[in-house]
Write an enzyme that holds these catalytic residues in place. Structure first.
Site: not given
Ligand code: ADP
Ligand code: ADP
Length: 228
Positions: A39-41, A44-45, A165
């Site tokens: 899921p989002s958050g 993964k990224t 993506e």
């Molecule tokens: P996904 O790619 O699975 O959607 P992310 O890796 O983007 O998840 O995010 C994982 C967590 O880290 C989430 O809770 C997100 O809000 C937080 N997050 C992502 N990027 C940042 C950032 N630059 N600063 C603070 N929190 C972040």
């Protein structure tokens, strides 16, 4: 042995925040397609950011070819690992200028091979100027531009391609064309994608399911269905 490994990796963006990646361990095989879903958050990224060393972990170890990340220079890491972000920007100019960007010394053959992998070689030949055709919205669709971004990453001949993506906004037909090219690519190296739609990961060699920063499950599509 795997080309990339994460061992018990934890990372947080802010000291007081919950970890974005929380004790994650995973291995990326040298060849084949690995899809990271969740899921989002889920983190993964952030896994990509750590693999690219945009960020360093708070705990745990990342390895390339079994060697800890600290022993590699950033230049070596970035040469081995290519990244195509979501909506990757192209430089205004010709196809050639865009493709040669990451590898200025690449010969004509490599440029055409990269285009063939994303099934854009025929299209480029159709455009009168070939590699010298301008990348304007009137000559290329959004999906084609996205494929140019993938081709640009391939010109540098990375061992590992990370795709965020990259196919999300392509139409079905284009996505299939890219997938066929990636299938070939996955025989030569590692392709790691962040996927949202299950339909794009059915054929992945390995699926890593993430939730709340942790790896919940790893296996093929069949394995994951069986343990669900
Ligand atoms: P996904 O790619 O699975 O959607 P992310 O890796 O983007 O998840 O995010 C994982 C967590 O880290 C989430 O809770 C997100 O809000 C937080 N997050 C992502 N990027 C940042 C950032 N630059 N600063 C603070 N929190 C972040
Ligand atoms: P086939 O039925 O020949 O396996 P597919 O089009 O289903 O063809 O996929 C081919 C391969 O391309 C997959 O096994 C996988 O390695 C890769 N692939 C498929 N979809 C994606 C995607 N969205 N992103 C990255 N790689 C993909």
């Amino acid at each position: 042995s795997p080309v990339l490994t994460l061992q018990n990796v934890t990372f947080r963006y802010l000291p007081d925040a919950a970890p974005a990646v929380d004790g994650a361990s995973l291995a990326i095989p040298r060849r084949g397609h690995t899809a990271i879903i969740g899921p989002s958050g889920a983190g993964k990224t952030t896994i990509f950011s750590l693999l690219l060393r945009f960020e360093d972990p708070e705990h745990g170890q990342l390895r390339l070819d079994g060697r800890p990340y600290e022993e590699w220079s950033l230049a070596e890491l970035r040469r081995r690992i290519a990244y195509v972000e979501q909506d990757a920007p192209l430089v205004p100019g010709t196809l050639r200028e865009n493709l040669a960007y990451a590898a200025p010394d690449a010969g004509e053959q490599r440029l055409w091979e990269a285009l063939a992998t994303v099934r854009l070689d025929e299209r480029a030949r159709e455009l009168e100027a070939g590699l010298d055709s301008e990348l304007s919205p009137s000559t290329m669709s959004g999906g084609e531009r996205q494929r140019v971004a993938v081709a640009r990453a391939l010109v540098a001949q990375p061992d590992i391609l990370l795709l965020d993506e990259a196919t999300a906004q392509l139409d079905g037909l284009t996505e299939a064309a890219v997938a066929v090219g990636l299938h070939h690519l996955a025989r030569k190296g590692a392709v790691v994608t962040i996927a949202h739609r299950l339909s794009t990961v059915v054929d992945a060699d390995q699926i890593i399911l993430m939730d709340a920063g942790a790896v919940r499950n790893t296996g093929t599509h069949e394995d994951l269905l069986a343990t669900d």
